[in-house]
Design a protein around this motif. Sequence first.
Motif, PDB file in Angstrom:
ATOM      1  N   ARG A  39      -1.713   2.241   1.094  1.00  0.00           N
ATOM      2  CA  ARG A  39      -1.417   0.835   1.425  1.00  0.00           C
ATOM      3  C   ARG A  39      -2.649  -0.028   1.241  1.00  0.00           C
ATOM      4  O   ARG A  39      -2.556  -1.154   0.735  1.00  0.00           O
ATOM      5  CB  ARG A  39      -0.904   0.751   2.852  1.00  0.00           C
ATOM      6  CG  ARG A  39      -0.405  -0.632   3.226  1.00  0.00           C
ATOM      7  CD  ARG A  39       0.321  -0.602   4.547  1.00  0.00           C
ATOM      8  NE  ARG A  39       0.930  -1.885   4.824  1.00  0.00           N
ATOM      9  CZ  ARG A  39       1.690  -2.134   5.880  1.00  0.00           C
ATOM     10  NH1 ARG A  39       1.932  -1.170   6.735  1.00  0.00           N
ATOM     11  NH2 ARG A  39       2.204  -3.319   6.074  1.00  0.00           N
ATOM     12  N   GLU A  40      -3.797   0.471   1.658  1.00  0.00           N
ATOM     13  CA  GLU A  40      -5.032  -0.293   1.495  1.00  0.00           C
ATOM     14  C   GLU A  40      -5.359  -0.504   0.018  1.00  0.00           C
ATOM     15  O   GLU A  40      -5.931  -1.514  -0.360  1.00  0.00           O
ATOM     16  CB  GLU A  40      -6.180   0.433   2.190  1.00  0.00           C
ATOM     17  CG  GLU A  40      -6.084   0.412   3.714  1.00  0.00           C
ATOM     18  CD  GLU A  40      -7.124   1.298   4.369  1.00  0.00           C
ATOM     19  OE1 GLU A  40      -7.789   2.068   3.630  1.00  0.00           O
ATOM     20  OE2 GLU A  40      -7.261   1.235   5.610  1.00  0.00           O
ATOM     21  N   GLU A  41      -4.988   0.478  -0.814  1.00  0.00           N
ATOM     22  CA  GLU A  41      -5.234   0.372  -2.255  1.00  0.00           C
ATOM     23  C   GLU A  41      -4.090  -0.310  -2.986  1.00  0.00           C
ATOM     24  O   GLU A  41      -4.136  -0.471  -4.206  1.00  0.00           O
ATOM     25  CB  GLU A  41      -5.467   1.766  -2.843  1.00  0.00           C
ATOM     26  CG  GLU A  41      -6.709   2.450  -2.297  1.00  0.00           C
ATOM     27  CD  GLU A  41      -6.849   3.882  -2.776  1.00  0.00           C
ATOM     28  OE1 GLU A  41      -5.919   4.354  -3.477  1.00  0.00           O
ATOM     29  OE2 GLU A  41      -7.875   4.521  -2.470  1.00  0.00           O
ATOM     30  N   GLY A  42      -3.049  -0.721  -2.230  1.00  0.00           N
ATOM     31  CA  GLY A  42      -1.931  -1.427  -2.837  1.00  0.00           C
ATOM     32  C   GLY A  42      -1.016  -0.562  -3.664  1.00  0.00           C
ATOM     33  O   GLY A  42      -0.327  -1.052  -4.553  1.00  0.00           O
ATOM     34  N   ARG A  43      -0.973   0.743  -3.369  1.00  0.00           N
ATOM     35  CA  ARG A  43      -0.172   1.659  -4.184  1.00  0.00           C
ATOM     36  C   ARG A  43       1.147   2.044  -3.545  1.00  0.00           C
ATOM     37  O   ARG A  43       1.946   2.738  -4.165  1.00  0.00           O
ATOM     38  CB  ARG A  43      -0.962   2.939  -4.480  1.00  0.00           C
ATOM     39  CG  ARG A  43      -2.155   2.716  -5.395  1.00  0.00           C
ATOM     40  CD  ARG A  43      -2.775   4.028  -5.796  1.00  0.00           C
ATOM     41  NE  ARG A  43      -3.352   4.724  -4.653  1.00  0.00           N
ATOM     42  CZ  ARG A  43      -3.737   5.986  -4.673  1.00  0.00           C
ATOM     43  NH1 ARG A  43      -3.561   6.706  -5.758  1.00  0.00           N
ATOM     44  NH2 ARG A  43      -4.277   6.545  -3.602  1.00  0.00           N
ATOM     45  N   ASP A  44       1.421   1.608  -2.310  1.00  0.00           N
ATOM     46  CA  ASP A  44       2.694   1.961  -1.695  1.00  0.00           C
ATOM     47  C   ASP A  44       3.750   0.913  -2.028  1.00  0.00           C
ATOM     48  O   ASP A  44       3.446  -0.184  -2.486  1.00  0.00           O
ATOM     49  CB  ASP A  44       2.549   2.089  -0.176  1.00  0.00           C
ATOM     50  CG  ASP A  44       2.251   0.761   0.490  1.00  0.00           C
ATOM     51  OD1 ASP A  44       1.360   0.054  -0.006  1.00  0.00           O
ATOM     52  OD2 ASP A  44       2.919   0.425   1.481  1.00  0.00           O
ATOM     53  N   ALA A  45       5.016   1.245  -1.799  1.00  0.00           N
ATOM     54  CA  ALA A  45       6.120   0.373  -2.197  1.00  0.00           C
ATOM     55  C   ALA A  45       6.088  -0.947  -1.453  1.00  0.00           C
ATOM     56  O   ALA A  45       6.346  -2.008  -2.029  1.00  0.00           O
ATOM     57  CB  ALA A  45       7.457   1.081  -1.938  1.00  0.00           C
ATOM     58  N   PHE A  46       5.753  -0.910  -0.156  1.00  0.00           N
ATOM     59  CA  PHE A  46       5.742  -2.143   0.619  1.00  0.00           C
ATOM     60  C   PHE A  46       4.684  -3.107   0.100  1.00  0.00           C
ATOM     61  O   PHE A  46       4.933  -4.299  -0.068  1.00  0.00           O
ATOM     62  CB  PHE A  46       5.484  -1.831   2.098  1.00  0.00           C
ATOM     63  CG  PHE A  46       5.336  -3.063   2.956  1.00  0.00           C
ATOM     64  CD1 PHE A  46       6.435  -3.777   3.356  1.00  0.00           C
ATOM     65  CD2 PHE A  46       4.067  -3.496   3.341  1.00  0.00           C
ATOM     66  CE1 PHE A  46       6.299  -4.914   4.141  1.00  0.00           C
ATOM     67  CE2 PHE A  46       3.926  -4.625   4.122  1.00  0.00           C
ATOM     68  CZ  PHE A  46       5.039  -5.331   4.525  1.00  0.00           C
ATOM     69  N   SER A  47       3.480  -2.600  -0.179  1.00  0.00           N
ATOM     70  CA  SER A  47       2.407  -3.461  -0.671  1.00  0.00           C
ATOM     71  C   SER A  47       2.740  -4.020  -2.048  1.00  0.00           C
ATOM     72  O   SER A  47       2.444  -5.178  -2.357  1.00  0.00           O
ATOM     73  CB  SER A  47       1.089  -2.679  -0.729  1.00  0.00           C
ATOM     74  OG  SER A  47       0.720  -2.260   0.560  1.00  0.00           O
ATOM     75  N   ALA A  48       3.346  -3.187  -2.898  1.00  0.00           N
ATOM     76  CA  ALA A  48       3.711  -3.658  -4.233  1.00  0.00           C
ATOM     77  C   ALA A  48       4.741  -4.771  -4.145  1.00  0.00           C
ATOM     78  O   ALA A  48       4.648  -5.784  -4.856  1.00  0.00           O
ATOM     79  CB  ALA A  48       4.255  -2.501  -5.063  1.00  0.00           C
ATOM     80  N   HIS A  49       5.721  -4.594  -3.264  1.00  0.00           N
ATOM     81  CA  HIS A  49       6.742  -5.630  -3.094  1.00  0.00           C
ATOM     82  C   HIS A  49       6.120  -6.903  -2.538  1.00  0.00           C
ATOM     83  O   HIS A  49       6.438  -8.008  -2.987  1.00  0.00           O
ATOM     84  CB  HIS A  49       7.833  -5.117  -2.169  1.00  0.00           C
ATOM     85  CG  HIS A  49       8.866  -6.144  -1.826  1.00  0.00           C
ATOM     86  ND1 HIS A  49       9.817  -6.591  -2.728  1.00  0.00           N
ATOM     87  CD2 HIS A  49       9.102  -6.836  -0.681  1.00  0.00           C
ATOM     88  CE1 HIS A  49      10.578  -7.495  -2.159  1.00  0.00           C
ATOM     89  NE2 HIS A  49      10.167  -7.654  -0.916  1.00  0.00           N
ATOM     90  N   ARG A  50       5.222  -6.762  -1.563  1.00  0.00           N
ATOM     91  CA  ARG A  50       4.586  -7.932  -0.969  1.00  0.00           C
ATOM     92  C   ARG A  50       3.726  -8.661  -1.988  1.00  0.00           C
ATOM     93  O   ARG A  50       3.742  -9.894  -2.068  1.00  0.00           O
ATOM     94  CB  ARG A  50       3.731  -7.502   0.228  1.00  0.00           C
ATOM     95  CG  ARG A  50       3.047  -8.672   0.937  1.00  0.00           C
ATOM     96  CD  ARG A  50       2.292  -8.185   2.159  1.00  0.00           C
ATOM     97  NE  ARG A  50       1.283  -7.218   1.784  1.00  0.00           N
ATOM     98  CZ  ARG A  50       0.562  -6.523   2.662  1.00  0.00           C
ATOM     99  NH1 ARG A  50       0.781  -6.673   3.953  1.00  0.00           N
ATOM    100  NH2 ARG A  50      -0.359  -5.674   2.252  1.00  0.00           N
ATOM    101  N   ALA A  51       2.969  -7.915  -2.805  1.00  0.00           N
ATOM    102  CA  ALA A  51       2.125  -8.542  -3.829  1.00  0.00           C
ATOM    103  C   ALA A  51       2.968  -9.277  -4.860  1.00  0.00           C
ATOM    104  O   ALA A  51       2.617 -10.383  -5.289  1.00  0.00           O
ATOM    105  CB  ALA A  51       1.269  -7.474  -4.515  1.00  0.00           C
ATOM    106  N   ALA A  52       4.075  -8.658  -5.263  1.00  0.00           N
ATOM    107  CA  ALA A  52       4.943  -9.312  -6.238  1.00  0.00           C
ATOM    108  C   ALA A  52       5.546 -10.589  -5.669  1.00  0.00           C
ATOM    109  O   ALA A  52       5.647 -11.609  -6.356  1.00  0.00           O
ATOM    110  CB  ALA A  52       6.053  -8.357  -6.671  1.00  0.00           C
TER     111      ALA A  52
END
Length: 202
Positions: free
Chosen positions: A98-111
């Motif tokens: 999550r800290e590296e932005g590799r989990d599904a939640f972080s990817a969805h939030r970034a998008a």
Amino acid sequence: MAAERRDRTKNAPTEVVTIEDRLARLEEDIRRLKVEYDIYFSGGSKRPPYDTKLRIESILKRLGDDRSMNFAQRFHYNSLATRYNAFREVWRRTTKNREEGRDAFSAHRAARETQEKEIPFKRSQFSCTDVRHDVETIKGVYDALIDAKRACGEAGQDLSFAKFHRLVVERTEALKEKIGTDRMVFSVDVEAGHVSFKAKAE
């Protein structure tokens, strides 16, 4: 009166907490911590449950140092410790991803954040009377289409300009035979998060 209160306190029954009680409470705390981490990783909480985690680790250490446990109690404790360590490793990896932005939640939030920051796509329209030779106009249609795909997060690398031009020429020839006109109108837009590309004879 003070003496009476002291006597009542002295004679009051004290609650005896057994090893079984402590193990049962530890098992419930681990289950609750897992629920709290699930809520955190799904975005329902902004802060990881570090307080509960530290408290459980402190209880595990105290129980692990307790030499009064019998074989059955020690077996129960080891099972709980193994389960907690497995959960902790999963939480560690998930937190790292999550800290590296590799989990599904972080990817969805970034998008979602990127989409919110982007300027809305502006509808484009082109008119052309010779799609085969008016390359400049068709290139403008192609560029607008690729921009619309990027705005929607769609892949456009597989559609080269040469392929797009050929498809437009074939579409125009078909309409020419049916309607009898060479004049085409192209429109490119984004509707409800999807690319809208229309070509019609004028």
